[in-house]
Design a protein around this motif. Structure first.
Motif, PDB file in Angstrom:
ATOM      1  N   GLU A 123       0.833   3.808   6.116  1.00 32.64           N
ATOM      2  CA  GLU A 123       0.739   3.646   4.676  1.00 32.64           C
ATOM      3  C   GLU A 123      -0.655   3.150   4.308  1.00 32.64           C
ATOM      4  O   GLU A 123      -1.222   2.271   4.956  1.00 32.64           O
ATOM      5  CB  GLU A 123       1.787   2.653   4.178  1.00 32.64           C
ATOM      6  CG  GLU A 123       1.804   2.511   2.679  1.00 32.64           C
ATOM      7  CD  GLU A 123       3.136   2.042   2.134  1.00 32.64           C
ATOM      8  OE1 GLU A 123       3.197   1.759   0.924  1.00 32.64           O
ATOM      9  OE2 GLU A 123       4.106   1.980   2.903  1.00 32.64           O
ATOM     10  N   GLY A 124      -1.220   3.762   3.262  1.00 32.85           N
ATOM     11  CA  GLY A 124      -2.566   3.414   2.830  1.00 32.85           C
ATOM     12  C   GLY A 124      -3.655   4.288   3.417  1.00 32.85           C
ATOM     13  O   GLY A 124      -4.820   4.150   3.040  1.00 32.85           O
ATOM     14  N   SER A 164       1.583   6.402  -1.817  1.00 34.36           N
ATOM     15  CA  SER A 164       1.686   5.006  -2.243  1.00 34.36           C
ATOM     16  C   SER A 164       0.843   4.768  -3.486  1.00 34.36           C
ATOM     17  O   SER A 164       1.148   3.881  -4.290  1.00 34.36           O
ATOM     18  CB  SER A 164       1.252   4.056  -1.125  1.00 34.36           C
ATOM     19  OG  SER A 164      -0.109   4.260  -0.778  1.00 34.36           O
ATOM     20  N   GLN A 165      -0.221   5.571  -3.637  1.00 38.97           N
ATOM     21  CA  GLN A 165      -1.121   5.395  -4.780  1.00 38.97           C
ATOM     22  C   GLN A 165      -1.911   6.667  -5.010  1.00 38.97           C
ATOM     23  O   GLN A 165      -2.289   7.349  -4.060  1.00 38.97           O
ATOM     24  CB  GLN A 165      -2.080   4.226  -4.509  1.00 38.97           C
ATOM     25  CG  GLN A 165      -3.042   3.914  -5.630  1.00 38.97           C
ATOM     26  CD  GLN A 165      -3.970   2.762  -5.277  1.00 38.97           C
ATOM     27  OE1 GLN A 165      -3.688   1.979  -4.375  1.00 38.97           O
ATOM     28  NE2 GLN A 165      -5.085   2.666  -5.968  1.00 38.97           N
ATOM     29  N   GLY A 184       1.944   7.182   1.583  1.00 38.07           N
ATOM     30  CA  GLY A 184       3.023   6.225   1.350  1.00 38.07           C
ATOM     31  C   GLY A 184       4.342   6.754   1.857  1.00 38.07           C
ATOM     32  O   GLY A 184       4.396   7.686   2.665  1.00 38.07           O
ATOM     33  N   HIS A 185       5.434   6.158   1.387  1.00 41.97           N
ATOM     34  CA  HIS A 185       6.764   6.689   1.719  1.00 41.97           C
ATOM     35  C   HIS A 185       7.683   6.581   0.502  1.00 41.97           C
ATOM     36  O   HIS A 185       8.858   6.243   0.609  1.00 41.97           O
ATOM     37  CB  HIS A 185       7.356   5.984   2.947  1.00 41.97           C
ATOM     38  CG  HIS A 185       7.590   4.505   2.786  1.00 41.97           C
ATOM     39  ND1 HIS A 185       6.604   3.585   2.966  1.00 41.97           N
ATOM     40  CD2 HIS A 185       8.705   3.807   2.466  1.00 41.97           C
ATOM     41  CE1 HIS A 185       7.089   2.371   2.775  1.00 41.97           C
ATOM     42  NE2 HIS A 185       8.369   2.475   2.453  1.00 41.97           N
ATOM     43  N   THR A 186       7.123   6.918  -0.682  1.00 42.24           N
ATOM     44  CA  THR A 186       7.902   6.913  -1.908  1.00 42.24           C
ATOM     45  C   THR A 186       8.793   8.155  -1.955  1.00 42.24           C
ATOM     46  O   THR A 186       8.540   9.160  -1.299  1.00 42.24           O
ATOM     47  CB  THR A 186       6.976   6.879  -3.132  1.00 42.24           C
ATOM     48  OG1 THR A 186       6.059   7.984  -3.059  1.00 42.24           O
ATOM     49  CG2 THR A 186       6.188   5.587  -3.186  1.00 42.24           C
ATOM     50  N   PRO A 192       6.310   6.501   6.375  1.00 42.29           N
ATOM     51  CA  PRO A 192       5.073   6.900   5.702  1.00 42.29           C
ATOM     52  C   PRO A 192       4.509   8.208   6.251  1.00 42.29           C
ATOM     53  O   PRO A 192       4.337   8.362   7.459  1.00 42.29           O
ATOM     54  CB  PRO A 192       4.128   5.726   5.963  1.00 42.29           C
ATOM     55  CG  PRO A 192       4.676   5.051   7.174  1.00 42.29           C
ATOM     56  CD  PRO A 192       6.161   5.249   7.134  1.00 42.29           C
TER      57      PRO A 192
END
Length: 213
Positions: A123-124, A164-165, A184-186, A192
């Motif tokens: 993530e990121g 994530s963004q 991310g992992h939305t 992720p």
């Protein structure tokens, strides 16, 4: 030489990392406006802003028009070359990471197959534009794609999903290799990763094609 289109004033902020910033800094050095101690790099910094302010003053700008944040007029005058030659391909939409779940393999997905290619990454991790283009759509899809954006280029839409963004907004012009989002992992994601999908421009779900570029 292909020139980098203006990515928008909002592109230039602390935390932004892009080869476009390096290319800009190199042009500022050539223009004799360098305020760098060790030379331009890919991360936006105070030295970039000071150098750009020096260029704006060189053009005759003053006051708020010489604040060191690029605008359309000064950017066009600087003539920043596209860091990827204008439309050249990058190696991965998540640099340093390869495909971990391939396109069109059968499985328990809603259409019975995988509609894109997955790039597992922490993530990121930065996601970049694979081609020059513009951001045609952004949104939230909590039951499927999560936080997503769509890069439109050469008649196709490239979907970046489970983000994530997002680091650029709808309507922004972007260059190949420019950071546009973070992994991310939305949405419907077990961990992720970047789900990268390609469709003809404007096409809907289920009209996916092989996600090459």
């Amino acid at each position: 030489m292909s020139l980098q289109p203006f990515p928008g004033a909002g592109f230039f902020h602390d935390g932004q990392v892009s080869p476009i910033i390096t290319a800009m800094g190199q042009r500022l050095v050539e223009e004799g406006c360098s305020q760098y101690q060790v030379g331009p790099g890919p991360a936006w910094s105070g030295a970039d802003q000071a150098s750009y302010a020096a260029f704006q003053r060189k053009l005759g700008f003053s006051g708020g028009d010489a604040d060191g944040i690029p605008g359309q007029t000064s950017w066009d005058r600087l003539q920043v070359p596209s860091p990827n030659g204008g439309g050249n391909r990058v190696s991965s939409p998540a640099p340093g990471h390869g495909v971990t779940t391939a396109y069109h393999i059968p499985g328990s997905w809603s259409l019975g197959y995988h509609t894109g290619a997955d790039y597992a990454a922490a993530e990121g991790t930065p996601c970049v534009a694979v081609l020059d283009g513009s951001i045609s759509e952004t949104g939230e899809d909590p039951n499927a794609y999560g936080n997503y954006l769509v890069l439109r280029s050469n008649g196709f839409d490239y979907w970046y999903c489970h983000l994530s963004q997002r680091t650029v907004g709808r309507g922004a012009s972007v260059g190949a290799g420019q950071q546009i989002a973070l992994v991310g992992h939305t949405g419907n994601a077990t961990g992720p990763h970047l789900h990268f999908e390609k469709r003809p421009a404007g096409a809907g779900f289920g009209q996916d094609v092989n996600p090459n570029w």
